[in-house]
Design a protein around this motif. Structure first.
Motif, PDB file in Angstrom:
ATOM      1  N   LEU A 264       0.825  -1.207   0.000  1.00 59.08           N
ATOM      2  CA  LEU A 264       0.000   0.000   0.000  1.00 59.08           C
ATOM      3  C   LEU A 264       0.860   1.258   0.000  1.00 59.08           C
ATOM      4  O   LEU A 264       0.417   2.312  -0.470  1.00 59.08           O
ATOM      5  CB  LEU A 264      -0.939   0.012   1.199  1.00 59.08           C
ATOM      6  N   ALA A 265       2.058   1.157   0.522  1.00 55.46           N
ATOM      7  CA  ALA A 265       2.990   2.284   0.525  1.00 55.46           C
ATOM      8  C   ALA A 265       4.392   1.748   0.769  1.00 55.46           C
ATOM      9  O   ALA A 265       4.567   0.735   1.460  1.00 55.46           O
ATOM     10  CB  ALA A 265       2.626   3.319   1.592  1.00 55.46           C
ATOM     11  N   MET A 266       5.379   2.432   0.200  1.00 50.90           N
ATOM     12  CA  MET A 266       6.775   2.050   0.388  1.00 50.90           C
ATOM     13  C   MET A 266       7.631   3.283   0.146  1.00 50.90           C
ATOM     14  O   MET A 266       7.504   3.940  -0.889  1.00 50.90           O
ATOM     15  CB  MET A 266       7.168   0.934  -0.586  1.00 50.90           C
ATOM     16  N   ALA A 267       8.487   3.596   1.106  1.00 51.65           N
ATOM     17  CA  ALA A 267       9.331   4.787   0.959  1.00 51.65           C
ATOM     18  C   ALA A 267      10.692   4.542   1.586  1.00 51.65           C
ATOM     19  O   ALA A 267      10.832   3.745   2.520  1.00 51.65           O
ATOM     20  CB  ALA A 267       8.665   5.999   1.603  1.00 51.65           C
ATOM     21  N   SER A 268      11.688   5.238   1.060  1.00 48.81           N
ATOM     22  CA  SER A 268      13.052   5.161   1.587  1.00 48.81           C
ATOM     23  C   SER A 268      13.627   6.566   1.701  1.00 48.81           C
ATOM     24  O   SER A 268      13.294   7.458   0.914  1.00 48.81           O
ATOM     25  CB  SER A 268      13.939   4.323   0.659  1.00 48.81           C
ATOM     26  N   ARG A 269      14.493   6.731   2.675  1.00 49.38           N
ATOM     27  CA  ARG A 269      15.231   7.987   2.839  1.00 49.38           C
ATOM     28  C   ARG A 269      16.702   7.685   3.016  1.00 49.38           C
ATOM     29  O   ARG A 269      17.033   6.724   3.704  1.00 49.38           O
ATOM     30  CB  ARG A 269      14.703   8.776   4.063  1.00 49.38           C
ATOM     31  N   PRO A 270      17.590   8.468   2.367  1.00 54.30           N
ATOM     32  CA  PRO A 270      17.288   9.651   1.549  1.00 54.30           C
ATOM     33  C   PRO A 270      16.646   9.276   0.211  1.00 54.30           C
ATOM     34  O   PRO A 270      16.685   8.118  -0.203  1.00 54.30           O
ATOM     35  CB  PRO A 270      18.666  10.283   1.348  1.00 54.30           C
ATOM     36  N   THR A 271      16.054  10.290  -0.439  1.00 59.94           N
ATOM     37  CA  THR A 271      15.340  10.035  -1.677  1.00 59.94           C
ATOM     38  C   THR A 271      15.753  11.039  -2.749  1.00 59.94           C
ATOM     39  O   THR A 271      16.681  11.826  -2.553  1.00 59.94           O
ATOM     40  CB  THR A 271      13.825  10.080  -1.437  1.00 59.94           C
ATOM     41  N   PHE A 272      15.062  11.006  -3.889  1.00 59.50           N
ATOM     42  CA  PHE A 272      15.387  11.884  -5.018  1.00 59.50           C
ATOM     43  C   PHE A 272      14.105  12.265  -5.738  1.00 59.50           C
ATOM     44  O   PHE A 272      13.030  11.714  -5.454  1.00 59.50           O
ATOM     45  CB  PHE A 272      16.338  11.175  -5.987  1.00 59.50           C
ATOM     46  N   ASP A 273      14.206  13.223  -6.661  1.00 62.62           N
ATOM     47  CA  ASP A 273      13.072  13.661  -7.464  1.00 62.62           C
ATOM     48  C   ASP A 273      13.241  13.107  -8.879  1.00 62.62           C
ATOM     49  O   ASP A 273      14.146  13.530  -9.596  1.00 62.62           O
ATOM     50  CB  ASP A 273      13.008  15.192  -7.505  1.00 62.62           C
ATOM     51  N   PRO A 274      12.407  12.161  -9.298  1.00 60.40           N
ATOM     52  CA  PRO A 274      12.566  11.597 -10.646  1.00 60.40           C
ATOM     53  C   PRO A 274      12.360  12.606 -11.767  1.00 60.40           C
ATOM     54  O   PRO A 274      12.810  12.375 -12.890  1.00 60.40           O
ATOM     55  CB  PRO A 274      11.506  10.484 -10.692  1.00 60.40           C
ATOM     56  N   ASN A 275      11.687  13.718 -11.478  1.00 58.96           N
ATOM     57  CA  ASN A 275      11.575  14.780 -12.491  1.00 58.96           C
ATOM     58  C   ASN A 275      12.915  15.462 -12.738  1.00 58.96           C
ATOM     59  O   ASN A 275      13.152  16.008 -13.818  1.00 58.96           O
ATOM     60  CB  ASN A 275      10.563  15.851 -12.044  1.00 58.96           C
TER      61      ASN A 275
END
Length: 587
Positions: A264-275
């Motif tokens: 339902l959700a998955m996140a990691s830090r540090p992260t980046f902006d794919p744009n």
């Protein structure tokens, strides 16, 4: 005089004969070309004047589970090309374009002075540009500052900032999918190229009104993920705040549906902006820690040992044991508080996350513990590496094990999650089996595949799972994990109105130089589910090397509150009604 006239007449006759012969040869050659060599020459001419062009397909859109929130989609964009022969002042042109295209002057100058007839202005991770950039370039071109610069329409990938960045991945400026769903399902998303073939003039313009052959492109499939954008956003916010407040090196969080294996959700830090991947991605933030990180799980792994002991009938909750320390071979293993809690029951030992209790359970199980670790999806710890869950994301790690039969001390430390390395997603899958009544489900992020524009559903993912323990065993583990949150180390995960069950973890971090463990450095975690008697979701949170005013913190004080906030929001989003009588009882 007469002889001169005769010579002149002969010369004229000879010249005439030569002209007649030449004309005959030309006429003969033309006749030959128009009859015998006509097809061959026409084919050769067509090779020179027929133009083939590839038609790029529209890449499929990626949606969240509601099919209302796009996570990755195509937008109108432009690419810029230059005709180096028309660029009168490449130094000045490069200087003007550099800040607009975000390409260095040196890279632009090299392109603008190329010997090619035309060059695409792409470098330094930049290639496609939105309409505002196009407007700036065209305005300067009208002013005569950018002679030889041209723009052509195309499309580019767009994302919601860094939302689910590691789950989605990105498409780079060479149209290559990198990481996440973009890479794993690239074949579906990419579609099929079309082709157009037509006669062209020397300036490249089409001669005929209609193409002689036109094969339209086939757009890519639209993908509906299991991700809930509302839960994902909450996870991103909570993880950001935790990493910032505790000055942590990083962290990860996963929310899963234990009944289906849906993420339902998955996140990691540090992260980046794919744009803006070229500007924001680096070696530190490109990894999806949820599936790529491997670290000692610590006490969250005790759930496996507990389930195995109950399934094998060696766990007796009211039996007594001496906490504090235990000797295994030449090694003394202590409880996390060094002194223990005296002579207590195994039920109390579970609540307090006693290492000694789990060492004893491990000894009762013996090598059967190895079998249960494999049964819960981690693989065989006597091998060098573990088993992937098979989640549909690239670069999943496997876990790192012993690669041989275990010594008694190694089996003892494994029982409480030390000495082996596993991944967060492996732990989520294992604990989901407890929440799911003993059925191990395969985690996945793809829910549905649709034709372009969500016009027709092509395929729906069918959950995959198999039973690994009895339902009554899973229920007893859930009851005991409920006590951990109600009375033990996980109290900070409690939510009024919902009965949460779970387990905290505070794992030492091995020294990268191979000399024991880093002093004062921990990976703290919490994994739990709610409501405990009929779980709707599983939440896992791990924070890498947090810092608190009193030290490094623990899974109970750092990770549990983060999991609580995520779980509370997710339960409300999923319309799980609170138990008002329970809410009143804990006020």
């Amino acid at each position: 005089m007469g002889s001169m006239f005769k010579e002149s007449k002969k010369r004229s006759l000879l010249i005439g004969l030569v002209w007649i012969l030449c004309l005959s040869v030309i006429i003969g050659r033309l006749f030959w070309l128009q009859t015998f060599d006509h097809n061959e020459l026409l084919a050769d001419a067509e090779k020179k004047w027929i133009y083939d062009d590839k038609l790029r397909p529209k890449r499929g859109t990626i949606y969240d589970r509601t099919r209302e929130q796009p996570l990755a989609w195509e937008v109108d964009a432009y690419i810029f090309l230059a005709d180096p022969k028309q660029v009168k002042n490449p130094h000045k042109t490069a200087s003007v374009l550099a800040p607009i295209l975000k390409i260095s002057e040196s890279s632009l100058y090299k392109l603008l002075t190329s010997s090619k007839k035309s060059v695409e202005l792409k470098a330094d991770g930049h290639y496609k540009y939105p309409e505002p950039v196009y407007d700036k370039v065209m305005a300067l071109r009208k002013q005569g500052q950018l002679e030889g610069i041209y723009a052509f329409p195309t499309t580019m990938r767009q994302y919601n900032g860094n939302e689910a960045a590691h789950v989605l991945g990105y498409v780079n400026y060479d149209d290559v999918a990198v990481g996440g769903v973009e890479q794993y399902y690239d074949r579906l998303l990419r579609g099929k190229e079309g082709y157009i073939k037509y006669l062209k003039a020397r300036n490249g313009m089409m001669i005929t009104d209609k193409p002689s052959k036109d094969t339209p492109p086939e757009p890519g499939k639209d993908l509906v993920l299991t991700i809930d954008s509302r839960i994902q956003q909450q996870v991103e916010l909570e993880l950001d705040e935790a990493v910032r407040n505790y000055q942590a090196k990083g962290g990860t969080a996963i929310v899963a549906d234990p009944k289906t294996g849906e993420i339902l959700a998955m996140a990691s830090r540090p992260t980046f902006d794919p744009n803006r991947y070229a500007e924001t991605i680096n070696d530190d933030n490109r990894r999806n820690r949820a599936i790529e990180s491997q670290f000692e799980p610590g006490s969250t792994f005790k759930i496996v040992t507990l389930a195995a002991a109950i399934e094998e009938g060696v766990f007796h909750p009211d039996a007594l044991y001496q906490s504090g320390s235990i000797r295994v071979g030449d090694q003394v293993i202590r409880d996390w508080n060094e002194t223990g809690w005296g002579r207590i029951t195994y039920r109390q030992g579970i609540e307090e996350s006693s290492n000694v209790a789990f060492v004893r359970l491990g000894q009762m199980l013996g090598n059967k513990l190895v079998d249960y670790i494999a049964r819960f999806g981690f693989g065989n710890i006597t091998d060098s590496f573990g088993k992937r869950t098979g989640i549909d994301l690239p670069a999943e790690a496997r876990g790192v094990y012993y690669g041989r039969n275990l010594y008694p001390a190694e089996l003892a430390t494994t029982a409480f999650g030390q000495g082996i390395s596993v991944t967060p997603i492996q732990q989520v899958a294992a604990v989901s089996a407890i929440a799911n009544g003993g059925i191990l489900m395969k985690p996945h992020v793809l829910k549905e595949e649709w034709d372009s524009g969500l016009s027709k559903k092509v395929k729906e993912y069918k959950p995959e799972g198999h039973r690994i323990i009895k339902p009554e065993t899973a229920k007893q583990v859930r009851d005991l994990l409920r006590d951990v949150v109600a009375h033990g180390t996980g109290v900070e995960a409690e939510i009024p109105g919902y009965q949460v069950a779970g387990k905290t973890g505070t794992a030492q971090i091995p020294d990268p130089e191979g000399k024991g463990y880093l002093k004062g450095k921990y990976m703290v975690s919490f994994i739990g589910f709610a409501p405990y008697d009929h779980p709707n979701l599983v939440v896992y949170v791990a924070i890498d090397q947090p810092t608190t005013p009193t030290g490094s913190g623990s899974g109970g004080t750092v990770a549990a509150p983060v999991a609580r906030n995520i779980m509370k929001a997710a339960l409300q989003i999923r319309h799980v009604q609170p138990d008002q009588s329970f809410a009143e009882s804990i006020k």
